[in-house]
Design an enzyme around this catalytic site. Structure first.
Site, mmCIF file in Angstrom:
data_model
loop_
_atom_site.group_PDB
_atom_site.id
_atom_site.type_symbol
_atom_site.label_atom_id
_atom_site.label_comp_id
_atom_site.label_asym_id
_atom_site.label_seq_id
_atom_site.Cartn_x
_atom_site.Cartn_y
_atom_site.Cartn_z
ATOM 1 N N GLY A 105 32.537 85.825 76.245
ATOM 2 C CA GLY A 105 33.949 85.501 76.060
ATOM 3 C C GLY A 105 34.812 86.029 77.190
ATOM 4 O O GLY A 105 35.651 85.308 77.755
ATOM 5 N N ARG A 114 42.042 92.972 74.117
ATOM 6 C CA ARG A 114 40.962 92.606 73.196
ATOM 7 C C ARG A 114 41.422 92.904 71.766
ATOM 8 O O ARG A 114 41.382 94.056 71.326
ATOM 9 C CB ARG A 114 39.687 93.371 73.517
ATOM 10 C CG ARG A 114 38.457 92.909 72.745
ATOM 11 C CD ARG A 114 37.305 93.867 72.940
ATOM 12 N NE ARG A 114 36.815 93.906 74.300
ATOM 13 C CZ ARG A 114 35.907 93.079 74.803
ATOM 14 N NH1 ARG A 114 35.413 92.122 74.044
ATOM 15 N NH2 ARG A 114 35.504 93.186 76.051
ATOM 16 N N LYS A 159 43.451 92.242 80.574
ATOM 17 C CA LYS A 159 43.247 91.520 79.322
ATOM 18 C C LYS A 159 43.464 92.435 78.129
ATOM 19 O O LYS A 159 43.407 93.655 78.236
ATOM 20 C CB LYS A 159 41.844 90.914 79.251
ATOM 21 C CG LYS A 159 40.737 91.904 78.932
ATOM 22 C CD LYS A 159 39.432 91.194 78.702
ATOM 23 C CE LYS A 159 38.390 92.092 78.065
ATOM 24 N NZ LYS A 159 38.021 93.264 78.802
ATOM 25 N N ASP A 203 30.458 92.494 86.037
ATOM 26 C CA ASP A 203 30.558 93.305 84.831
ATOM 27 C C ASP A 203 29.222 93.993 84.613
ATOM 28 O O ASP A 203 28.217 93.626 85.235
ATOM 29 C CB ASP A 203 30.927 92.433 83.623
ATOM 30 C CG ASP A 203 31.761 93.191 82.585
ATOM 31 O OD1 ASP A 203 31.791 94.430 82.656
ATOM 32 O OD2 ASP A 203 32.370 92.536 81.730
#
Length: 312
Positions: free
Chosen positions: A226, A195, A193, A219
């Site tokens: 989000g 950010r 991803k 995590d």
């Protein structure tokens, strides 16, 4: 009475402190933490700690700055009361995400907090799942770093999920995902991803096989949720059958609860390093206790035994 074990707590997570004390077979020490009308914090230690081995249990959770000041003032109080050794037990280390300079003129706030804790009087720190492991090097005294993965792995093992795949929601969490996968005998996948801004995540790609599988996303922190909810949506689009999520520290700020409630995640497993506030207690969130592992670590520190063997 020399070097006797004493447990104290601020207001951040009183229930966890009591549970740790019960596991150790002791009572939480008599200390009162009040706030004056202008917001100043006052600490009163109502028993002698001279020569004692003191453990102060205080996560740096919401409201972070108040709980940090409570911890610092308590450490100073015990230092001035001639405690033999003072250990700051910080289940959740706040400001850990500000551990390096990303842009010019950025502060390194995790180091500043470490300096404050040291100056206030701590001789060592006991914490769990630091967002960045190098924070241990910000202290000039011992830091014992516990892991929640064994607790999470035990939960999922008992749940009996068949052929799970453990997913890291970003590249930085691969080590944590691999540790959980190893304990469950599972494969791993990674969400790549980008950010663009703090507390904003944009999913780019899923690396690994998730089609038709039950996914466990892991995590260290779920903050605004989000990352975890966008990741869950991406996994669903890549053919995942069921999605579970877990983390150590349920910060759950801003729109986190609404996002988790609306997400395709079946269950979110967290630990009680941070206590859930009333609006955060939803059916989808399952809380596991870290009291036993903290109690065992405290006992080993007090008896000068190895803490690392807890994870062998």
């Amino acid at each position: 009475m020399e070097n006797r074990l004493e447990i104290f707590t601020g207001n951040a997570n009183v229930e966890l402190a009591r549970e740790i004390a019960r596991n150790l077979g002791v009572e939480v020490g008599d200390a009162v933490v009040n706030t004056f009308s202008d917001g100043e914090i006052q600490v009163k230690i109502n028993e002698s700690v001279r020569g004692a081995d003191v453990f102060v249990i205080q996560p740096l959770s919401y409201p972070v700055n108040d709980h940090l000041m409570e911890l610092l003032i308590m450490l100073d109080a015990f230092k001035r009361a001639s405690a033999w050794r003072i250990t700051a037990v910080i289940p959740y280390y706040g400001y850990a995400r500000q551990d390096r300079k990303i842009r010019a003129r950025d502060p390194i706030t995790a180091k500043l907090v470490a300096d404050l804790i040291s100056t206030a009087g701590a001789h060592r720190v006991l914490t769990m799942d630091l967002h960045a492991g190098q924070i241990q090097g910000f202290f000039d005294f011992p830091v014992d770093h516990l892991m929640a993965v064994p607790i999470l792995a035990d939960y999922y093992r008992k749940k009996g999920i068949e052929e799970p795949v453990v997913v890291s929601p970003d590249v930085g969490g691969v080590t944590r995902a691999r540790e959980l996968a190893t304990r469950l005998g599972a494969s791993i996948a990674i969400i790549d991803k980008r950010r663009p801004e703090p507390n904003m995540a944009e999913v780019m790609n899923v690396i690994g096989k998730v089609k038709g599988k039950t996914v466990i996303m892991i995590d260290d922190i779920i903050d605004t949720a989000g990352t975890i909810t966008l990741g869950a949506q991406a996994l669903l689009e890549h053919g995942a059958r069921e999605i579970y999520a877990c983390c150590t520290h349920p910060v759950l700020s801003g729109p986190a609860i609404e996002r988790l409630s609306a997400s395709p995640i079946k269950e979110v497993v967290v630990t009680n390093t941070i206590p859930l506030r009333e609006h955060q207690k939803i059916e989808k969130i399952k809380v596991l206790s870290v009291a036993q592992i903290f109690a065992e670590a405290i006992k080993r520190i007090h008896n000068n035994e190895s803490v690392s063997t807890l994870f062998d």
